[in-house]
Design a protein around this motif. Structure first.
Motif, mmCIF file in Angstrom:
data_model
loop_
_atom_site.group_PDB
_atom_site.id
_atom_site.type_symbol
_atom_site.label_atom_id
_atom_site.label_comp_id
_atom_site.label_asym_id
_atom_site.label_seq_id
_atom_site.Cartn_x
_atom_site.Cartn_y
_atom_site.Cartn_z
ATOM 1 N N GLY A 1 0.799 -1.239 0.000
ATOM 2 C CA GLY A 1 0.000 0.000 0.000
ATOM 3 C C GLY A 1 0.822 1.274 0.000
ATOM 4 N N GLY A 2 2.148 1.151 0.066
ATOM 5 C CA GLY A 2 3.008 2.328 0.097
ATOM 6 C C GLY A 2 3.354 2.802 1.492
ATOM 7 N N GLN A 3 4.227 3.791 1.559
ATOM 8 C CA GLN A 3 4.639 4.371 2.844
ATOM 9 C C GLN A 3 5.202 5.770 2.605
ATOM 10 O OE1 GLN A 3 8.125 2.830 5.278
ATOM 11 N NE2 GLN A 3 6.471 2.113 6.592
ATOM 12 N N ILE A 4 5.079 6.635 3.604
ATOM 13 C CA ILE A 4 5.652 7.985 3.521
ATOM 14 C C ILE A 4 6.626 8.157 4.683
ATOM 15 C CG2 ILE A 4 5.147 10.468 3.606
ATOM 16 C CD1 ILE A 4 2.303 9.704 2.521
ATOM 17 N N GLN B 1 8.095 9.779 -0.636
ATOM 18 C CA GLN B 1 6.887 9.038 -0.993
ATOM 19 C C GLN B 1 7.313 7.686 -1.577
ATOM 20 O OE1 GLN B 1 7.058 12.361 -1.931
ATOM 21 N NE2 GLN B 1 5.236 13.303 -1.082
ATOM 22 N N ILE B 2 6.994 6.616 -0.896
ATOM 23 C CA ILE B 2 7.342 5.274 -1.387
ATOM 24 C C ILE B 2 6.074 4.680 -1.990
ATOM 25 C CG2 ILE B 2 8.275 3.028 -0.773
ATOM 26 C CD1 ILE B 2 9.411 4.408 1.791
ATOM 27 N N LEU B 3 6.073 4.526 -3.290
ATOM 28 C CA LEU B 3 4.851 4.064 -3.950
ATOM 29 C C LEU B 3 4.651 2.561 -3.730
ATOM 30 C CD1 LEU B 3 4.913 6.146 -7.252
ATOM 31 C CD2 LEU B 3 3.875 6.684 -5.032
ATOM 32 N N PRO B 4 3.400 2.104 -3.847
ATOM 33 C CA PRO B 4 3.106 0.690 -3.613
ATOM 34 C C PRO B 4 3.994 -0.238 -4.453
ATOM 35 C CG PRO B 4 1.057 1.924 -3.779
ATOM 36 C CD PRO B 4 2.164 2.881 -4.117
#
Lengths: 138, 138
Positions: free
Chosen positions: B62-65, B92-95
């Motif tokens: 789902g990603g992570q910030i 911003q780490i995309l899924p």
């Protein structure tokens, strides 16, 4: 970070631009750390309030989390006593809970606001926190 | 906050407890600022790495910030150059993007990690970042 002068400049993240909408009393500043978009679904704002500044009562259909990074602030849910917040405090605002937040009379206040479950809808803005109510808080 | 001594204690949020799982090389510490639950759906951790500490390659469905609050760190996505991070940086780490993060060789590193779209599944842990690969980063 002890003086108002220091905290009004920045507490780690930039202070951002003055908020120009009608949902605040006093000057507040917003720097968007992550925008509203449909991939991460997690808008994040760094919000700074000058002393006495506060937002109107409001509700988040999906909730919000506040991470306090500096200064001294107030958080109040409808029907409950006000909470005094300072650096390191975390506030979980559950969906549809009517509340407001802002600075104390004698301090700037800065928090990171993380909006959750944003697909549930936009913030519902309500009436202001009047001076009459604000001035008697302790 | 300039010395390693200072940052190893705390940068606004508590340093927390040493991470005991096998997904890290070196010592890392975690303080959960918001737990994994089904109302806000937004686990938030304050993560502190000692110099040279880093997590294994991994993916978030789902990603992570990441909000960097202190020290100096590395962030790298597969097939891309490493990025050097410091206070105030946002990642911003995309899924499903394969990546790792951690401290530089000469500094502690602290970030807030906000997991997004958690209903899409748990972190997928992969191979370590070997000393061979880590030592040549600049």
């Amino acid at each position: 970070m002890s003086s108002n002068q220091d905290i009004s400049k920045s507490v780690i993240f930039p202070k951002g631009a003055k908020v120009l909408n009608d949902h605040f009393i006093g000057a507040a500043y917003l720097e968007l750390l992550n925008p509203r978009e449909n991939t991460l679904n997690c808008p994040i704002g760094n919000v700074t309030f000058e002393p006495r500044a506060r937002n109107n009562w409001h509700k988040h259909p999906g909730g919000q989390i506040l991470l306090v990074t500096g200064g001294k602030g107030y958080y109040q849910e409808e029907g409950k006593p006000v909470q005094v917040l300072s650096e390191g405090d975390v506030v979980q605002i559950l969906p549809n809970v009517k509340h407001w937040h802002g600075a104390t009379p004698d301090s700037w206040f800065t928090h990171i606001a993380i909006s959750t479950n944003v697909q549930k809808g936009d913030t519902e803005w309500l009436e202001p926190v009047t001076d009459e109510k604000y001035n008697i808080l302790k």
